[in-house]
Design a protein around this motif. Structure first.
Motif, short mmCIF file in Angstrom:
data_model
loop_
_atom_site.label_atom_id
_atom_site.label_comp_id
_atom_site.label_asym_id
_atom_site.label_seq_id
_atom_site.Cartn_x
_atom_site.Cartn_y
_atom_site.Cartn_z
N THR A 33 0.90 -1.21 -0.16
CA THR A 33 0.22 -0.08 0.12
C THR A 33 0.57 1.18 0.02
OG1 THR A 33 -0.21 -0.03 2.59
CG2 THR A 33 -1.86 -1.20 1.33
N ARG A 35 1.70 4.82 1.99
CA ARG A 35 1.76 5.40 3.21
C ARG A 35 1.33 6.78 3.10
NH1 ARG A 35 5.56 3.11 7.17
NH2 ARG A 35 6.72 1.51 6.17
N LYS A 36 1.20 7.50 4.14
CA LYS A 36 0.80 9.04 3.93
C LYS A 36 1.53 9.90 3.20
CE LYS A 36 -1.22 10.32 7.85
NZ LYS A 36 -1.28 10.82 9.13
N ASP A 37 2.88 9.64 3.44
CA ASP A 37 4.02 10.44 2.74
C ASP A 37 4.15 9.82 1.07
OD1 ASP A 37 5.45 7.85 2.99
OD2 ASP A 37 7.18 9.08 4.25
N ARG A 41 4.46 0.58 2.05
CA ARG A 41 4.24 -0.28 3.04
C ARG A 41 4.06 -1.56 2.48
NH1 ARG A 41 2.79 1.47 7.93
NH2 ARG A 41 1.78 3.31 7.03
N LEU A 66 -5.78 1.76 6.93
CA LEU A 66 -5.85 3.31 6.87
C LEU A 66 -5.26 3.62 5.66
CD1 LEU A 66 -4.78 3.95 10.73
CD2 LEU A 66 -7.30 4.12 9.83
N ASP A 67 -3.97 3.00 5.09
CA ASP A 67 -3.33 3.34 3.87
C ASP A 67 -4.66 3.27 2.75
OD1 ASP A 67 -0.91 3.76 4.98
OD2 ASP A 67 -0.18 1.75 4.23
N ARG A 70 -7.27 6.06 2.65
CA ARG A 70 -6.61 7.28 2.13
C ARG A 70 -6.39 7.15 0.68
NH1 ARG A 70 -3.20 7.31 5.37
NH2 ARG A 70 -1.53 6.24 4.11
N ASP A 71 -5.77 6.22 0.23
CA ASP A 71 -5.34 5.74 -0.96
C ASP A 71 -5.59 4.34 -1.38
OD1 ASP A 71 -4.11 5.40 -3.64
OD2 ASP A 71 -2.64 6.79 -3.30
#
Length: 159
Positions: A33, A35-37, A41, A66-67, A70-71
């Motif tokens: 997946t 990550r936010k940045d 991951r 959560l990944d 978000r995406d």
């Protein structure tokens, strides 16, 4: 363009059967997946082929869930198994994971899959963007088969 597992199976039944066999040969696989940045991951994951869909189920609040919330983009690599043989070759499925919130769909899934708490997990239905199989033929050629929705399987061979 995306597709679900049933549409892929209809379009390319031989490749779908081989890829599904690779994934069902072992329980745990590797999910990638973002990550936010934006960095990757990877983590372990169980997958299911049910009701014409390729499903991903996760613990609530897990980083991989959560990944995906978000995406939704993902790639899943089939467990290669023990040793060096990789029977059936290597398989990867890429796409988008969409959170399922419909109680009837979740109930249909949990009727088929044991879930510790059917009211407390993330269930994702997938839309496929690519399915890839890589294997060695006649101890000579590396063969890569790639399918994308709306097109036939492309096969490339290298010595």
């Amino acid at each position: 363009m995306t597709s679900n597992w049933a549409a892929f199976t209809t379009a390319e039944p031989d490749l779908a059967k081989t890829v599904e066999a690779r994934f069902t040969a072992y329980t745990h696989h590797t999910l990638a997946t973002l990550r936010k940045d934006g960095s990757p991951r990877t983590c372990g994951l169980e997958v299911r082929f049910l009701h014409g869909e390729f499903w991903l189920g996760m613990m609530p609040g897990s980083l991989k869930a959560l990944d995906l919330l978000r995406d939704p983009r993902f790639a899943i690599q089939a467990n290669p198994g023990e040793g060096q043989t990789m029977g059936g070759g290597d398989a990867r499925i890429c796409g988008r994971a969409l959170l399922v919130e419909d109680p009837a769909t979740i109930a249909r899934y949990t009727d088929s899959v044991a879930v510790p708490d059917p009211n407390d997990f993330h269930l994702f239905r997938t839309e496929l963007t690519e399915v890839t199989r890589t294997y060695v033929e006649d101890d000579t050629y590396l063969v890569v088969q790639v399918w994308n929705p709306g097109g036939p399987v492309r096969t490339m061979k290298r010595t």
